[in-house]
Design a protein around this motif. Structure first.
Motif, short mmCIF file in Angstrom:
data_model
loop_
_atom_site.label_atom_id
_atom_site.label_comp_id
_atom_site.label_asym_id
_atom_site.label_seq_id
_atom_site.Cartn_x
_atom_site.Cartn_y
_atom_site.Cartn_z
N GLU A 31 50.30 31.42 62.85
CA GLU A 31 50.75 31.74 63.82
C GLU A 31 50.43 33.12 64.23
N VAL A 32 49.81 33.28 65.37
CA VAL A 32 49.22 34.76 65.69
C VAL A 32 50.00 35.21 66.85
N TRP A 55 41.17 37.67 53.64
CA TRP A 55 41.82 36.45 52.98
C TRP A 55 42.62 36.79 51.82
N ASN A 56 43.32 36.08 51.16
CA ASN A 56 44.39 36.20 50.26
C ASN A 56 43.48 36.57 48.97
N ALA A 82 44.53 31.26 52.25
CA ALA A 82 45.33 31.67 53.37
C ALA A 82 44.36 33.08 54.02
N GLY A 83 44.55 33.60 55.10
CA GLY A 83 44.26 34.73 55.59
C GLY A 83 44.94 35.03 56.78
N VAL A 84 44.72 36.43 57.10
CA VAL A 84 45.32 36.99 58.45
C VAL A 84 44.17 37.44 59.30
N THR A 92 47.38 39.43 65.80
CA THR A 92 47.46 39.62 64.32
C THR A 92 48.35 38.29 63.88
N GLY A 93 47.86 37.82 62.59
CA GLY A 93 48.96 36.89 62.16
C GLY A 93 48.04 35.98 61.35
#
Length: 176
Positions: free
Chosen positions: A39-40, A104-105, A76-78, A60-61
């Motif tokens: 979700e961004v 990235w996570n 995962a990443g943002v 961002t998201g």
């Protein structure tokens, strides 16, 4: 680029160009990553109205749950991006210079160059950019998202006070 990677990217681009909800396979080929469920949020300054003006847009998201055989520690990443454009509701929105990165996570960061963002109130596509540093350097990125939670008609927030944010759900996010 291997034929599998090329096929994977072509599929992501087809989804992006069609702006249709296409699930991304969680089983990515080597040298690729696919993410689902992201979700961004798009933020606008000043708020979008029916009058054309210059806006600063920030994206961002989270990109959702990710799978990559090449980087198994990345799950995962943002997505973080920003750029300016001139426009009004309902769009189009197409920043000329979009600065983008994926955090990235595992603590690494992929910087993206040359990505083109095109959207309006209903959704957006991210046309291929190239990872310039970090994991997946040299690979291409594409994404598609659809908007959610807007009233009918979707331009109503633009008329009453202005639209300062837009929530979107990623339908496809891939690097290959």
């Amino acid at each position: 680029m291997s034929s599998m990677r090329r096929l994977f990217l072509v599929g992501a681009l087809a989804a992006a160009s069609a702006l249709s909800p296409v699930p991304v396979s969680a089983a990515a080929a080597p040298g690729t990553i696919a993410c689902t469920g992201g979700e961004v949020t798009l933020l606008f300054n000043p708020a979008m109205s029916m009058t054309s003006t210059t806006h600063w847009m920030q994206l961002t998201g989270p990109v959702g749950h990710c799978a990559s055989p090449e980087y198994p520690s990345i799950s995962a990443g943002v997505l973080r991006a920003h750029g300016g454009f001139t426009g009004a509701c309902p769009g189009p929105m197409a920043p000329a210079d979009l600065a983008m990165s994926i955090h990235w996570n595992d603590g690494s960061v992929s910087e993206v160059g040359g990505a083109r963002f095109h959207g309006d109130l209903t959704g957006w596509v991210l046309l291929p950019g190239t990872i310039t540093s970090g994991p997946f350097t040299g690979d291409r990125i594409a994404a598609v998202a659809l908007s959610g939670g807007l009233p009918t008609p979707p331009t109503l927030p633009c008329v009453i006070g202005g639209l300062n944010q837009l929530h979107t759900k990623l339908q496809a996010f891939a690097i290959a």
